[in-house]
Structures are given as C-alpha cells and as structure tokens.
Enzyme design. Sequence first.
Site, short mmCIF file in Angstrom:
data_model
loop_
_atom_site.label_atom_id
_atom_site.label_comp_id
_atom_site.label_asym_id
_atom_site.label_seq_id
_atom_site.Cartn_x
_atom_site.Cartn_y
_atom_site.Cartn_z
N ASN A 107 0.73 -1.26 0.09
CA ASN A 107 0.01 0.01 0.11
C ASN A 107 0.87 1.25 -0.12
OD1 ASN A 107 -2.27 1.58 0.35
ND2 ASN A 107 -1.82 1.96 2.55
N HIS A 109 0.70 5.30 1.55
CA HIS A 109 -0.04 6.14 2.34
C HIS A 109 0.49 7.33 2.31
CE1 HIS A 109 -2.61 7.05 5.54
NE2 HIS A 109 -1.68 7.49 6.39
N SER A 136 4.60 6.96 2.21
CA SER A 136 5.18 5.78 2.61
C SER A 136 4.73 4.51 1.81
CB SER A 136 4.83 5.47 4.19
OG SER A 136 5.21 6.62 5.08
N ASP A 145 -2.67 0.81 8.12
CA ASP A 145 -1.82 1.70 7.99
C ASP A 145 -0.42 1.32 8.95
OD1 ASP A 145 -3.15 3.03 6.00
OD2 ASP A 145 -4.10 4.18 7.36
#
Length: 214
Positions: A107, A109, A136, A145
């Site tokens: 992912n 973020h 990030s 997260d």
Amino acid sequence: MLRIVVLISGNGSNLQAIIDDIHDDEVEAQIVAVISNSPQAYGLQRAKQANIDTIVIDDANVASRTEYDRSLQQCIEQYQPDLVVLAGFMRILSNDFVNRYKDRLINIHPSLLPKYQGLNTHQRVLDAGDSHHGASVHFVIPELDAGPLILQAEVPIHSNDTVSELAQRVHDQEYIIYPLVIKWFAEGRIKMENGKVIKDGKELKHAAAILHLI
Ligand code: GRF
C-alpha cells in the site's frame, strides 16, 4: 514476469505512474487487472487506455465486509497475481483477505508513517504545524496503516502551503517511490518474511531509504 493486480477507488494517478514506468521498461512487470470498488473511478479509464483488464466490484449495495472481500478475492484469484497493489483503494480489508495475500500485498499512504495513519493526512499535518510531510510504501498487515515500511519520501512544508499544494508535493514523490518498490519486488530484491522486510538479503530495521527533497 511479475503479475500485478492493482486495486483503486478514484483518480488512479499512482496507477498511471506504475503504468508509465512499465511502459518505459523501468519496471519489468505486467498489470494483469485493475479492480475498482467504484464505477466512477477515473483510474478505470487510465487502465482501459493502457489495454489493461478492468473490473468493477461495486460496494454500493454489499451487505458485509466479509461478503465483499470474498467477491474481491474470487476476482483476483482468476488473475493469479504475484503482487497486489493498493493504489488509493478506499476500503478497509478484512483480516482473511489480508492474510490470503500476506507478503504480496502493498500500500502507499500519504504520510510519514507511523505518523498520521488514517484519512485527511495533509490537513492534519498542516494543522499540527509540522515542518515535513511525505509518503510511505509498506507491506499490508491486518492493522490499518501499520505494516512494515519499505520506502518513504519526505517533503518540506512551506509557510502558507494549502492542502492542495502540499498534496501535490507529496503525490509527486509517490509517483517515484511506488514504481521503485514494485521494481525492487519484480527484481526479487524485496520481500516480507515472518513480518519483517528483507531487502537485498538483509533485514530492514527502518524504511529502506528516505528520499529527502528540498
Ligand atoms: C494517494 O495519495 C495515496 O497515497 C493514497 O490515496 C491516494 C491515491 O491517489 N493511498 P490516486 O488515486 O493514485 O491519484
């Protein structure tokens, strides 16, 4: 060739950056499908223009997270991906889903995690009066997260920055670091083992590198 499925919900500018780097032979990989939870996501047009399969699994009328994630997983399985890339996918994923794609789910973020998990990061950073912000890339684990960091990019905050100016500065870095991490993955340079990030055979204690920009 690394097979990638990308999940989106909106604009898809990160998807575009990945498409462009693959097209320019910067990254040796193939995006085999782009899946959106919203039929309106502009990223679907970007994928179509690049001749990538697009699928909408609309979450407007889905009863439960479990049910949705099961449909999503069934769809993804048809494409046999080596890597699942979350690129602005605005849904929380169930533990079962995350565990299914453990070690091959990443992912991006828009903050310097572990700071500012969750939404509205740019506004929150400005409200806090921070001097720096960033983005990030991390492996995904069931906690939101909170997965192990792979790469971050840091940007300065200027006085009088608006949310959109700051967001654009962060986005510009996202377009560099996300394709770069995918390139590392495609080259076998990065992996997650037992919850730890291994880069070039060594455990990363912190994000692999922080790109500092002036
Ligand atoms: C990016 O800011 C990313 O960090 C976050 O969602 C946004 C997606 O933007 N996860 P886009 O759809 O790639 O333009």
